[in-house]
Design a protein around this motif. Structure first.
Motif, mmCIF file in Angstrom:
data_model
loop_
_atom_site.group_PDB
_atom_site.id
_atom_site.type_symbol
_atom_site.label_atom_id
_atom_site.label_comp_id
_atom_site.label_asym_id
_atom_site.label_seq_id
_atom_site.Cartn_x
_atom_site.Cartn_y
_atom_site.Cartn_z
ATOM 1 N N LEU A 250 0.824 -1.201 0.000
ATOM 2 C CA LEU A 250 0.000 0.000 0.000
ATOM 3 C C LEU A 250 0.864 1.258 0.000
ATOM 4 N N VAL A 251 1.889 1.289 0.831
ATOM 5 C CA VAL A 251 2.792 2.441 0.862
ATOM 6 C C VAL A 251 3.518 2.576 -0.455
ATOM 7 N N ARG A 252 3.971 1.462 -1.010
ATOM 8 C CA ARG A 252 4.679 1.515 -2.288
ATOM 9 C C ARG A 252 3.814 2.108 -3.384
ATOM 10 N N ALA A 253 2.579 1.619 -3.515
ATOM 11 C CA ALA A 253 1.697 2.089 -4.584
ATOM 12 C C ALA A 253 1.379 3.576 -4.438
ATOM 13 N N ASN A 254 1.107 4.018 -3.208
ATOM 14 C CA ASN A 254 0.748 5.420 -3.014
ATOM 15 C C ASN A 254 1.954 6.345 -3.140
ATOM 16 N N MET A 255 3.116 5.873 -2.728
ATOM 17 C CA MET A 255 4.306 6.718 -2.859
ATOM 18 C C MET A 255 4.743 6.843 -4.315
ATOM 19 N N ILE A 256 4.554 5.823 -5.099
ATOM 20 C CA ILE A 256 4.864 5.926 -6.530
ATOM 21 C C ILE A 256 3.987 6.993 -7.168
ATOM 22 N N GLY A 257 2.708 7.010 -6.793
ATOM 23 C CA GLY A 257 1.825 8.054 -7.296
ATOM 24 C C GLY A 257 2.229 9.434 -6.818
ATOM 25 N N SER A 258 2.651 9.535 -5.552
ATOM 26 C CA SER A 258 3.063 10.830 -5.012
ATOM 27 C C SER A 258 4.361 11.318 -5.649
ATOM 28 N N LEU A 259 5.309 10.417 -5.864
ATOM 29 C CA LEU A 259 6.584 10.815 -6.461
ATOM 30 C C LEU A 259 6.415 11.306 -7.895
ATOM 31 N N GLY A 260 5.362 10.863 -8.569
ATOM 32 C CA GLY A 260 5.113 11.315 -9.934
ATOM 33 C C GLY A 260 4.183 12.503 -10.034
ATOM 34 N N SER A 261 3.792 13.083 -8.899
ATOM 35 C CA SER A 261 2.850 14.201 -8.913
ATOM 36 C C SER A 261 3.547 15.512 -9.263
ATOM 37 N N GLU A 262 2.750 16.519 -9.586
ATOM 38 C CA GLU A 262 3.290 17.811 -10.023
ATOM 39 C C GLU A 262 3.995 18.546 -8.891
ATOM 40 N N TYR A 263 3.449 18.465 -7.667
ATOM 41 C CA TYR A 263 4.082 19.225 -6.591
ATOM 42 C C TYR A 263 5.443 18.650 -6.215
ATOM 43 N N VAL A 264 5.620 17.332 -6.383
ATOM 44 C CA VAL A 264 6.934 16.742 -6.149
ATOM 45 C C VAL A 264 7.904 17.151 -7.254
ATOM 46 N N ASP A 265 7.416 17.180 -8.492
ATOM 47 C CA ASP A 265 8.264 17.656 -9.595
ATOM 48 C C ASP A 265 8.674 19.106 -9.386
ATOM 49 N N ALA A 266 7.741 19.919 -8.879
ATOM 50 C CA ALA A 266 8.062 21.323 -8.629
ATOM 51 C C ALA A 266 9.110 21.441 -7.525
ATOM 52 N N ALA A 267 8.969 20.640 -6.483
ATOM 53 C CA ALA A 267 9.962 20.671 -5.404
ATOM 54 C C ALA A 267 11.318 20.178 -5.893
ATOM 55 N N ARG A 268 11.310 19.176 -6.755
ATOM 56 C CA ARG A 268 12.567 18.669 -7.302
ATOM 57 C C ARG A 268 13.242 19.722 -8.174
ATOM 58 N N SER A 269 12.458 20.496 -8.914
ATOM 59 C CA SER A 269 13.026 21.551 -9.763
ATOM 60 C C SER A 269 13.619 22.689 -8.937
ATOM 61 N N ARG A 270 13.138 22.850 -7.706
ATOM 62 C CA ARG A 270 13.690 23.883 -6.836
ATOM 63 C C ARG A 270 14.948 23.413 -6.126
ATOM 64 N N GLY A 271 15.373 22.191 -6.381
ATOM 65 C CA GLY A 271 16.612 21.689 -5.807
ATOM 66 C C GLY A 271 16.453 20.962 -4.499
ATOM 67 N N VAL A 272 15.232 20.568 -4.145
ATOM 68 C CA VAL A 272 15.021 19.811 -2.903
ATOM 69 C C VAL A 272 15.683 18.437 -3.037
ATOM 70 N N ARG A 273 16.382 18.049 -2.009
ATOM 71 C CA ARG A 273 17.081 16.761 -2.053
ATOM 72 C C ARG A 273 16.107 15.596 -2.199
ATOM 73 N N GLU A 274 16.564 14.547 -2.864
ATOM 74 C CA GLU A 274 15.703 13.400 -3.140
ATOM 75 C C GLU A 274 15.265 12.701 -1.852
ATOM 76 N N SER A 275 16.156 12.616 -0.883
ATOM 77 C CA SER A 275 15.792 11.968 0.380
ATOM 78 C C SER A 275 14.680 12.733 1.089
ATOM 79 N N ARG A 276 14.729 14.068 1.019
ATOM 80 C CA ARG A 276 13.680 14.872 1.642
ATOM 81 C C ARG A 276 12.365 14.742 0.874
ATOM 82 N N LEU A 277 12.443 14.620 -0.432
ATOM 83 C CA LEU A 277 11.238 14.418 -1.231
ATOM 84 C C LEU A 277 10.526 13.133 -0.816
#
Length: 364
Positions: A250-277
């Motif tokens: 359940l955690v795996r499936a929902n986190m895969i969806g969250s990691l592919g969301s727009e707000y995570v992409d926006a945070a990644r573009s701002r230089g947020v570390r992957e571990s923090r994401l």
């Protein structure tokens, strides 16, 4: 020409906002009320099913002690217990007893079911708590790791492990753990809730809770506390692994969806570390489904506790339920299952309220 006042436009609430205010802050009060009222039909349906399923195999007196009584004695017992009356009359009387908190009296040892629940309920609650801790500690971190390493060999291995833990029968997993950690390695005890020496100390405590870890802490004896915890390891692992696999997937499936969301992409573009994401941006939304299904998993843990307690000699409600099933004491079985239904319904209500507080979307 009539001029429109800009302040009137800014201050006038929109229709959805007005509706949310009228509902009391996003409908939380109404949601809690509806979920609370659903407890009663849920318990009613479960109690009704248990009552009539028990009657399919005959009356409880004949099933439990019929072979040891003469026909006249059996008829006297049936009349005294009211089992010679129409089933619908017995059913209505049983519902009245449930409302008064009376879950019946056992046929084999003539004990009130409420007394059995009070005596052994703490042991089952303790085991379910340990198992839930094991499920959360193993399932959530491994689910995060599987999502982060999606489609790589650790992910494939963890998914296979999740399916294996969920599909393995509880009694087989318990016997396997006993064989490895108790017989071969000798690290942990084979069964029971405490050793004989620790049990003698715990039995001398005034007003015991029935939850051994609490009673052991009250003694202040480190050896007793360690003994109780050692006896809890294998039963907790056996029952916890059953739910850990569900949490992992359940955690795996929902986190895969969250990691592919727009707000995570926006945070990644701002230089947020992957571990923090992974820890914050993706994990928090993935946690809500875990809380939502936790009530259902507690019901599964209560069901699995019957086999787990029997395998390890853990004297709880599951162990007693199996003993009464073997003795064909259907009054005891009916009462214990009805009480477990109440516990599950109330637990689901509490979990739903917590989920609604964490995620307002659940309320609508």
């Amino acid at each position: 020409m009539t001029l429109t006042n800009p302040e009137a436009i800014d201050t006038e609430p929109t229709k959805p906002q007005a509706q949310r205010r009228a509902n009391g802050g996003g409908g939380l009060g109404r949601y809690v009320l509806v979920r609370f009222l659903l407890i009663f039909p849920t318990v009613f349906i479960l109690v009704t099913l248990v009552f009539f399923l028990m009657r399919v195999v005959g009356n409880p007196i004949t099933a439990s002690v019929g072979g040891r009584l003469t026909p006249s004695q059996l008829q006297e017992r049936l009349h005294a217990a009211g089992y010679d009356r129409p089933v619908i009359v017995q059913y209505l009387e049983y519902l009245g007893q449930i409302v008064r908190g009376d879950f019946g009296t056992t046929s084999t040892d003539n004990r009130p079911v409420t007394e059995i629940i009070l005596q052994y309920g703490g042991a089952t609650a303790e085991l379910v708590f340990y198992a839930l801790i094991v499920a959360l500690v193993l399932g959530i971190p491994l689910g995060m790791l599987a999502a982060y390493l999606r489609d790589k060999w650790p992910d494939v291995l963890l998914r296979a492990l999740a399916i294996l833990t969920y599909a393995t029968p509880v009694f087989f997993g318990g016997l396997l753990l006993k064989l490895v950690f108790s017989v071969w390695l000798g690290w942990l005890p084979l069964g029971d809730r405490a050793s004989t020496r620790a049990q003698l100390v715990l039995d001398r405590i005034e007003n015991p809770t029935g939850i051994y870890i609490i009673d052991a802490l009250r003694t202040g004896n480190g050896q007793i506390i360690s003994d109780v915890l050692q006896h809890a390891v294998l039963p907790a692992l056996t029952l916890g692994l059953l739910t850990a696999g569900i949490f992992l997937r359940l955690v795996r499936a929902n986190m895969i969806g969250s990691l592919g969301s727009e707000y995570v992409d926006a945070a990644r573009s701002r230089g947020v570390r992957e571990s923090r994401l992974v820890r914050t941006h993706a994990f928090r939304p993935a946690l809500v489904p875990i809380i939502t299904v936790m009530g259902l998993q507690i019901a599964m843990l209560l069901g699995g506790s019957v086999l787990t307690e029997t395998t390890f000699g853990w004297r709880g409600l599951g162990f007693e339920l199996n003993q009464y099933l073997s003795a064909r004491d259907f009054v005891a079985v009916q009462g214990i299952v009805a009480m477990l239904a109440v516990i599950v319904a109330v637990t689901n209500f509490v979990v739903d309220v917590i989920a609604a507080l964490i995620d307002p979307r659940v309320r609508f």
